[in-house]
Design a protein around this motif. Structure first.
Motif, PDB file in Angstrom:
ATOM      1  N   ASP A  82      -0.679 -12.099  10.355  1.00 47.10           N
ATOM      2  CA  ASP A  82      -1.637 -10.721  10.772  1.00 47.10           C
ATOM      3  C   ASP A  82      -2.137 -10.118   9.582  1.00 47.10           C
ATOM      4  OD1 ASP A  82      -2.843  -8.431  10.834  1.00 47.10           O
ATOM      5  OD2 ASP A  82      -0.866  -7.401  11.148  1.00 47.10           O
ATOM      6  N   GLU A  86       0.703  -1.222   0.064  1.00 47.49           N
ATOM      7  CA  GLU A  86       0.040  -0.214  -0.059  1.00 47.49           C
ATOM      8  C   GLU A  86       0.777   1.198  -0.039  1.00 47.49           C
ATOM      9  OE1 GLU A  86      -4.242   0.182   0.072  1.00 47.49           O
ATOM     10  OE2 GLU A  86      -2.884  -0.922  -1.397  1.00 47.49           O
ATOM     11  N   ASN A 143      -3.667  -8.559   7.975  1.00 38.61           N
ATOM     12  CA  ASN A 143      -4.356  -7.519   7.237  1.00 38.61           C
ATOM     13  C   ASN A 143      -2.717  -7.003   6.072  1.00 38.61           C
ATOM     14  OD1 ASN A 143      -5.955  -5.740   8.737  1.00 38.61           O
ATOM     15  ND2 ASN A 143      -4.854  -5.025   9.949  1.00 38.61           N
ATOM     16  N   GLN A 144      -1.816  -8.195   6.599  1.00 41.61           N
ATOM     17  CA  GLN A 144      -0.549  -7.282   5.677  1.00 41.61           C
ATOM     18  C   GLN A 144      -0.709  -8.362   4.328  1.00 41.61           C
ATOM     19  OE1 GLN A 144       1.408  -5.448   7.154  1.00 41.61           O
ATOM     20  NE2 GLN A 144       1.180  -5.400   9.008  1.00 41.61           N
ATOM     21  N   ARG A 165      -3.137  -7.701   2.685  1.00 41.93           N
ATOM     22  CA  ARG A 165      -4.375  -6.961   1.903  1.00 41.93           C
ATOM     23  C   ARG A 165      -3.801  -5.671   0.874  1.00 41.93           C
ATOM     24  NH1 ARG A 165      -9.026  -7.591   4.099  1.00 41.93           N
ATOM     25  NH2 ARG A 165      -9.033  -8.222   6.416  1.00 41.93           N
ATOM     26  N   LYS A 176      -0.686   5.152   0.276  1.00 39.69           N
ATOM     27  CA  LYS A 176      -1.455   5.163   0.218  1.00 39.69           C
ATOM     28  C   LYS A 176      -1.353   4.857   2.366  1.00 39.69           C
ATOM     29  CE  LYS A 176      -2.902   2.656  -3.498  1.00 39.69           C
ATOM     30  NZ  LYS A 176      -3.494   0.701  -3.556  1.00 39.69           N
ATOM     31  N   THR A 177      -2.802   4.995   2.838  1.00 40.34           N
ATOM     32  CA  THR A 177      -3.132   5.467   4.340  1.00 40.34           C
ATOM     33  C   THR A 177      -2.307   4.294   5.318  1.00 40.34           C
ATOM     34  OG1 THR A 177      -4.692   5.749   4.244  1.00 40.34           O
ATOM     35  CG2 THR A 177      -4.532   5.624   6.507  1.00 40.34           C
ATOM     36  N   PHE A 178      -2.656   3.141   4.593  1.00 40.67           N
ATOM     37  CA  PHE A 178      -1.855   2.061   5.761  1.00 40.67           C
ATOM     38  C   PHE A 178      -0.668   1.237   4.449  1.00 40.67           C
ATOM     39  CE2 PHE A 178      -6.497   1.808   6.261  1.00 40.67           C
ATOM     40  CZ  PHE A 178      -7.068   2.348   7.341  1.00 40.67           C
ATOM     41  N   GLU A 179       0.055   2.260   4.049  1.00 36.42           N
ATOM     42  CA  GLU A 179       1.678   1.697   3.638  1.00 36.42           C
ATOM     43  C   GLU A 179       2.267   0.903   4.623  1.00 36.42           C
ATOM     44  OE1 GLU A 179       4.219   4.434   1.535  1.00 36.42           O
ATOM     45  OE2 GLU A 179       4.866   5.081   3.613  1.00 36.42           O
ATOM     46  N   THR A 180       2.793  -0.287   4.740  1.00 33.06           N
ATOM     47  CA  THR A 180       3.171  -1.107   5.078  1.00 33.06           C
ATOM     48  C   THR A 180       5.123  -1.185   4.656  1.00 33.06           C
ATOM     49  OG1 THR A 180       1.572  -1.395   7.087  1.00 33.06           O
ATOM     50  CG2 THR A 180       3.372  -3.150   7.465  1.00 33.06           C
TER      51      THR A 180
END
Length: 277
Positions: free
Chosen positions: A211, A188, A213-214, A216, A191-195
């Motif tokens: 997790d 991402e 979420n990783q 997505r 973006k907002t949820f950049e990781t």
């Protein structure tokens, strides 16, 4: 507007990354060939671009190409955009560019965001040489063969991956590259949820499993290149190198050993580096 096909990069997430020149060109051309017109409509609204959109992708029929050709051959200008980032980097457009060059059309790049370069710039891996592999095969056996063929690649490797295949790909990388190979997950970007996660692949796999979420969003995987394999120098040469390296820096030790034995100085130096001297 100059008669040309403009290949225009658009943001990969944050609309603040839109290049002013790109906005000007998209407002000025007669036609925009877009990978997905519904997706691009949001970008058009954001920057007050009312240029006509044409859906163009790898499965477009002859009609789409003929429409672009009509504009170009009448002296107009056309822009090519993808859903995000730089067109043609694992995105549609190859056939159009091939046709453009064959017809002698002027092709103008309008650079901007690219997920692979963005990820590489923050990964902390070697950037002097890198190898972009795009998307791996969706088939498990083919994917494993692809990765195993890259196990000794010394350049940084960059892959795109779909969220639903991320865990399977990390499992395959663990098997092909070993548990300790350093891998960066860039997800991402902008973006907002950049990781950005930078871990040995086995640890990264465990983190992603724990997790959801990783798994997505848009994903780039970067793999550290393999360490050079030590050269077999022969017992006598190796003993001499070890003795010299105890007293001298590796480069000096390699130079002296090369003069004495006739062996290649670079190979001697690489052997010492791989050994940890």
């Amino acid at each position: 507007m100059e008669n040309a096909l403009y290949v225009v990069a658009t943001p990969i997430g944050n609309l603040g990354d839109m290049v002013p020149r790109a906005v000007e060109i998209l407002q000025s051309v007669q036609l925009i060939a877009a990978e997905d017109t519904r997706h691009s409509a949001n970008l058009m609204r954001e920057f007050n671009i009312d240029t006509q959109l044409l859906a163009y992708h790898d499965h477009s029929g002859k009609g789409a190409l003929d429409r672009i050709a009509t504009v170009m051959e009448s002296g107009g200008a056309v822009a090519l955009i993808s859903d995000a980032g730089t067109p043609l980097i694992s995105d549609p457009g190859y056939r159009l560019l091939q046709h453009a060059h064959s017809q002698g059309w002027k092709v103008v790049p309008v650079p901007g965001a690219s997920a692979l370069i963005t990820a590489l710039s923050v990964a902390g891996l070697a950037t002097d040489r890198f190898r972009f592999e795009g998307f791996l095969s969706a088939r498990a056996a083919a994917r494993q063969r692809q990765l195993e063929s890259l196990a000794t690649e010394s350049a940084t490797m960059i892959f795109y991956e779909a969220p639903h295949r991320l865990i399977a790909t990390l499992e395959a990388m663990t098997e092909a590259f070993g548990e300790q190979r350093l891998v960066v997950l860039a997800r991402e970007l902008t973006k907002t949820f950049e990781t950005i996660l930078r871990l040995p692949v086995a640890e990264l796999l465990a983190t992603v499993r724990a997790d959801s979420n990783q798994s997505r969003g848009e994903i780039v995987l970067l793999v550290d290149g393999a360490a050079p394999l030590p050269v077999e120098l022969g017992a006598e040469v190796e003993r001499l190198l070890v003795l010299l390296a105890d007293e001298l820096p590796p480069r000096k030790a390699a130079a002296i050993a090369s003069s004495y034995t006739g062996a290649n100085k670079k190979e001697l130096y690489n052997w010492l580096v791989a050994r940890g001297d």
